[in-house]
Design a protein around this motif. Sequence first.
Motif, PDB file in Angstrom:
ATOM      1  N   VAL A  79       0.997  -1.174   0.061  1.00 32.50           N
ATOM      2  CA  VAL A  79       0.073   0.058  -0.143  1.00 32.50           C
ATOM      3  C   VAL A  79       0.727   1.211  -0.036  1.00 32.50           C
ATOM      4  CG1 VAL A  79      -1.721   1.319   1.572  1.00 32.50           C
ATOM      5  CG2 VAL A  79      -1.686  -1.316   1.213  1.00 32.50           C
ATOM      6  N   ALA A  80       0.529   2.217  -0.801  1.00 27.03           N
ATOM      7  CA  ALA A  80       1.228   3.441  -0.778  1.00 27.03           C
ATOM      8  C   ALA A  80       0.138   4.733  -0.894  1.00 27.03           C
ATOM      9  CB  ALA A  80       2.227   3.472  -1.984  1.00 27.03           C
ATOM     10  N   ALA A  81       0.844   5.889  -0.458  1.00 26.99           N
ATOM     11  CA  ALA A  81       0.071   6.937  -0.272  1.00 26.99           C
ATOM     12  C   ALA A  81       0.643   7.894  -1.115  1.00 26.99           C
ATOM     13  CB  ALA A  81      -0.126   7.815   1.013  1.00 26.99           C
ATOM     14  N   ILE A  82       0.198   8.605  -2.444  1.00 27.25           N
ATOM     15  CA  ILE A  82       0.905   9.375  -3.583  1.00 27.25           C
ATOM     16  C   ILE A  82       0.325  10.578  -3.486  1.00 27.25           C
ATOM     17  CG2 ILE A  82       1.322   9.544  -5.929  1.00 27.25           C
ATOM     18  CD1 ILE A  82       0.476   6.304  -6.110  1.00 27.25           C
ATOM     19  N   TYR A  83       1.374  11.777  -3.475  1.00 27.52           N
ATOM     20  CA  TYR A  83       1.059  13.121  -3.251  1.00 27.52           C
ATOM     21  C   TYR A  83       0.299  13.333  -4.667  1.00 27.52           C
ATOM     22  CZ  TYR A  83       2.046  17.849  -2.138  1.00 27.52           C
ATOM     23  OH  TYR A  83       1.980  19.309  -2.156  1.00 27.52           O
ATOM     24  N   LYS A  84      -0.564  14.435  -4.561  1.00 29.20           N
ATOM     25  CA  LYS A  84      -1.323  14.420  -5.399  1.00 29.20           C
ATOM     26  C   LYS A  84      -0.863  15.689  -6.303  1.00 29.20           C
ATOM     27  CE  LYS A  84      -5.838  14.350  -5.379  1.00 29.20           C
ATOM     28  NZ  LYS A  84      -7.176  14.829  -4.953  1.00 29.20           N
ATOM     29  N   VAL A  85       0.350  16.175  -6.275  1.00 23.99           N
ATOM     30  CA  VAL A  85       0.744  17.269  -6.933  1.00 23.99           C
ATOM     31  C   VAL A  85       2.113  16.706  -8.031  1.00 23.99           C
ATOM     32  CG1 VAL A  85       2.338  19.234  -6.866  1.00 23.99           C
ATOM     33  CG2 VAL A  85       0.527  18.893  -5.261  1.00 23.99           C
ATOM     34  N   CYS A  86       1.739  17.108  -9.304  1.00 24.02           N
ATOM     35  CA  CYS A  86       2.591  16.587 -10.532  1.00 24.02           C
ATOM     36  C   CYS A  86       4.375  17.089 -10.210  1.00 24.02           C
ATOM     37  CB  CYS A  86       2.213  17.207 -11.633  1.00 24.02           C
ATOM     38  SG  CYS A  86       3.287  16.771 -13.084  1.00 24.02           S
ATOM     39  N   THR A  87       5.069  16.222 -10.319  1.00 23.75           N
ATOM     40  CA  THR A  87       6.497  16.454 -10.135  1.00 23.75           C
ATOM     41  C   THR A  87       7.033  17.297 -11.365  1.00 23.75           C
ATOM     42  OG1 THR A  87       7.168  14.573 -11.331  1.00 23.75           O
ATOM     43  CG2 THR A  87       6.867  14.326  -9.220  1.00 23.75           C
ATOM     44  N   HIS A  88       6.333  17.768 -12.194  1.00 25.74           N
ATOM     45  CA  HIS A  88       6.885  18.553 -13.138  1.00 25.74           C
ATOM     46  C   HIS A  88       7.024  20.141 -12.627  1.00 25.74           C
ATOM     47  CE1 HIS A  88       6.636  20.827 -17.411  1.00 25.74           C
ATOM     48  NE2 HIS A  88       7.804  20.543 -16.945  1.00 25.74           N
ATOM     49  N   LEU A  89       5.662  20.692 -12.614  1.00 21.20           N
ATOM     50  CA  LEU A  89       5.558  21.935 -12.359  1.00 21.20           C
ATOM     51  C   LEU A  89       4.414  22.493 -11.390  1.00 21.20           C
ATOM     52  CD1 LEU A  89       6.139  23.992 -15.677  1.00 21.20           C
ATOM     53  CD2 LEU A  89       7.812  23.708 -13.687  1.00 21.20           C
ATOM     54  N   GLY A  90       4.029  21.216 -10.792  1.00 18.17           N
ATOM     55  CA  GLY A  90       3.121  21.616  -9.511  1.00 18.17           C
ATOM     56  C   GLY A  90       1.630  21.340  -9.640  1.00 18.17           C
ATOM     57  N   CYS A  91       1.248  21.094 -11.020  1.00 23.54           N
ATOM     58  CA  CYS A  91      -0.299  21.154 -11.166  1.00 23.54           C
ATOM     59  C   CYS A  91      -0.798  19.618 -10.464  1.00 23.54           C
ATOM     60  CB  CYS A  91      -0.502  20.829 -12.903  1.00 23.54           C
ATOM     61  SG  CYS A  91      -0.098  22.135 -13.898  1.00 23.54           S
ATOM     62  N   ILE A  92      -1.969  19.863 -10.543  1.00 22.73           N
ATOM     63  CA  ILE A  92      -2.983  18.641  -9.791  1.00 22.73           C
ATOM     64  C   ILE A  92      -3.441  17.680 -10.864  1.00 22.73           C
ATOM     65  CG2 ILE A  92      -4.667  18.029  -8.541  1.00 22.73           C
ATOM     66  CD1 ILE A  92      -2.865  19.877  -6.916  1.00 22.73           C
ATOM     67  N   TYR A  93      -2.740  16.649 -11.024  1.00 21.41           N
ATOM     68  CA  TYR A  93      -3.199  15.421 -11.865  1.00 21.41           C
ATOM     69  C   TYR A  93      -4.435  14.796 -11.486  1.00 21.41           C
ATOM     70  CZ  TYR A  93      -0.745  12.401  -8.788  1.00 21.41           C
ATOM     71  OH  TYR A  93      -0.546  11.705  -7.662  1.00 21.41           O
ATOM     72  N   SER A  94      -4.768  13.955 -12.398  1.00 25.82           N
ATOM     73  CA  SER A  94      -6.060  12.971 -12.049  1.00 25.82           C
ATOM     74  C   SER A  94      -5.683  11.653 -12.444  1.00 25.82           C
ATOM     75  CB  SER A  94      -7.069  13.758 -12.918  1.00 25.82           C
ATOM     76  OG  SER A  94      -7.474  14.958 -12.570  1.00 25.82           O
ATOM     77  N   TRP A  95      -6.675  10.639 -11.950  1.00 24.51           N
ATOM     78  CA  TRP A  95      -6.761   9.385 -12.342  1.00 24.51           C
ATOM     79  C   TRP A  95      -7.579   9.255 -13.624  1.00 24.51           C
ATOM     80  CZ3 TRP A  95      -4.169   5.309 -12.259  1.00 24.51           C
ATOM     81  CH2 TRP A  95      -4.828   3.971 -12.925  1.00 24.51           C
ATOM     82  N   ILE A  96      -7.353   8.877 -14.692  1.00 24.13           N
ATOM     83  CA  ILE A  96      -8.001   8.656 -15.998  1.00 24.13           C
ATOM     84  C   ILE A  96      -8.491   7.394 -16.140  1.00 24.13           C
ATOM     85  CG2 ILE A  96      -8.330   9.417 -18.180  1.00 24.13           C
ATOM     86  CD1 ILE A  96      -7.765  11.815 -16.602  1.00 24.13           C
ATOM     87  N   PRO A  97      -9.594   6.918 -15.794  1.00 27.43           N
ATOM     88  CA  PRO A  97     -10.230   5.690 -15.580  1.00 27.43           C
ATOM     89  C   PRO A  97      -9.790   4.916 -17.182  1.00 27.43           C
ATOM     90  CG  PRO A  97     -11.712   7.108 -14.706  1.00 27.43           C
ATOM     91  CD  PRO A  97     -10.826   7.772 -14.953  1.00 27.43           C
ATOM     92  N   VAL A  98     -10.252   5.586 -18.259  1.00 23.81           N
ATOM     93  CA  VAL A  98     -10.347   4.887 -19.411  1.00 23.81           C
ATOM     94  C   VAL A  98      -8.958   4.688 -19.996  1.00 23.81           C
ATOM     95  CG1 VAL A  98     -10.254   7.259 -20.686  1.00 23.81           C
ATOM     96  CG2 VAL A  98     -11.522   5.216 -21.677  1.00 23.81           C
ATOM     97  N   ASN A  99      -7.683   5.303 -19.465  1.00 28.80           N
ATOM     98  CA  ASN A  99      -6.591   5.174 -19.751  1.00 28.80           C
ATOM     99  C   ASN A  99      -5.693   4.233 -18.632  1.00 28.80           C
ATOM    100  OD1 ASN A  99      -6.922   6.488 -22.331  1.00 28.80           O
ATOM    101  ND2 ASN A  99      -6.192   8.401 -21.340  1.00 28.80           N
ATOM    102  N   ASN A 100      -6.577   4.058 -17.567  1.00 28.99           N
ATOM    103  CA  ASN A 100      -5.785   3.333 -16.581  1.00 28.99           C
ATOM    104  C   ASN A 100      -4.428   3.773 -16.026  1.00 28.99           C
ATOM    105  OD1 ASN A 100      -7.542   1.455 -16.013  1.00 28.99           O
ATOM    106  ND2 ASN A 100      -7.211   0.514 -18.033  1.00 28.99           N
ATOM    107  N   ARG A 101      -4.393   5.173 -15.872  1.00 30.64           N
ATOM    108  CA  ARG A 101      -3.229   5.874 -15.400  1.00 30.64           C
ATOM    109  C   ARG A 101      -3.357   7.226 -15.001  1.00 30.64           C
ATOM    110  NH1 ARG A 101      -0.718   6.295 -21.505  1.00 30.64           N
ATOM    111  NH2 ARG A 101      -2.277   8.223 -22.192  1.00 30.64           N
TER     112      ARG A 101
END
Length: 216
Positions: A107-129
Amino acid sequence: MANAAVSAGDSGGVTRREFLYYIWGASIALFAAESAGLLVWFLIPKFREGEFGGTFTLPIDELPEVNAEPVNKPDGRFWLVNLDTTNPNGSERMYQASDESAPIQGVAAIYKVCTHLGCIYSWIPVNNRFECPCHGSKYRLDGRRIESPAPRTLDRFKVQALNEDQTQVLAESDLVNDFYQPVVLPTGTAFLRVDTGSKKTGPSQTLICSFTGSCP
Ligand code: FES
């Protein structure tokens, strides 16, 4: 009498004036120490349970199924994931890359901030990522980069497995190369504690798309 006073000073005794100096010095030192302590107390950030920067305690039934879509914890600004690359269920979401010699489990807890420039990324179910809307970085379920421009894997918080009455830590995230690894939950785990005050920066790993020749 004068002779008596001189002989007392000569014998090394403390005069009334010296005594008052000592008391005064000790008072100043005590006041300075108390002030320093108070300053440190005010400067050290204090967070309550359930507040970002502090800990979040979750019942085990909030954990997603193995390799299922991540669970969003907006208050804690993390995604909770349950990984097992040896389990065929959800293998389209979580799989072992060519350069990973051991299975990824736990189990892991992943920070919700993109490591590029700090945007908030999302889970995209249709692409499984995970996908970042700002510049298109993509991440696997465990946060490893699939496509750039993100420079590294998503950051993670420390996770602990707790017993029924939350008094015992049964297991917690191991640190490998100063990065939290998924924690395998022992039998008897009833709660998870995520410490959002304890974040580790994700490593720079090879892009997963480079193994499949699918990098844009
Ligand atoms: S901030 Fe996410 S890709 Fe740039």
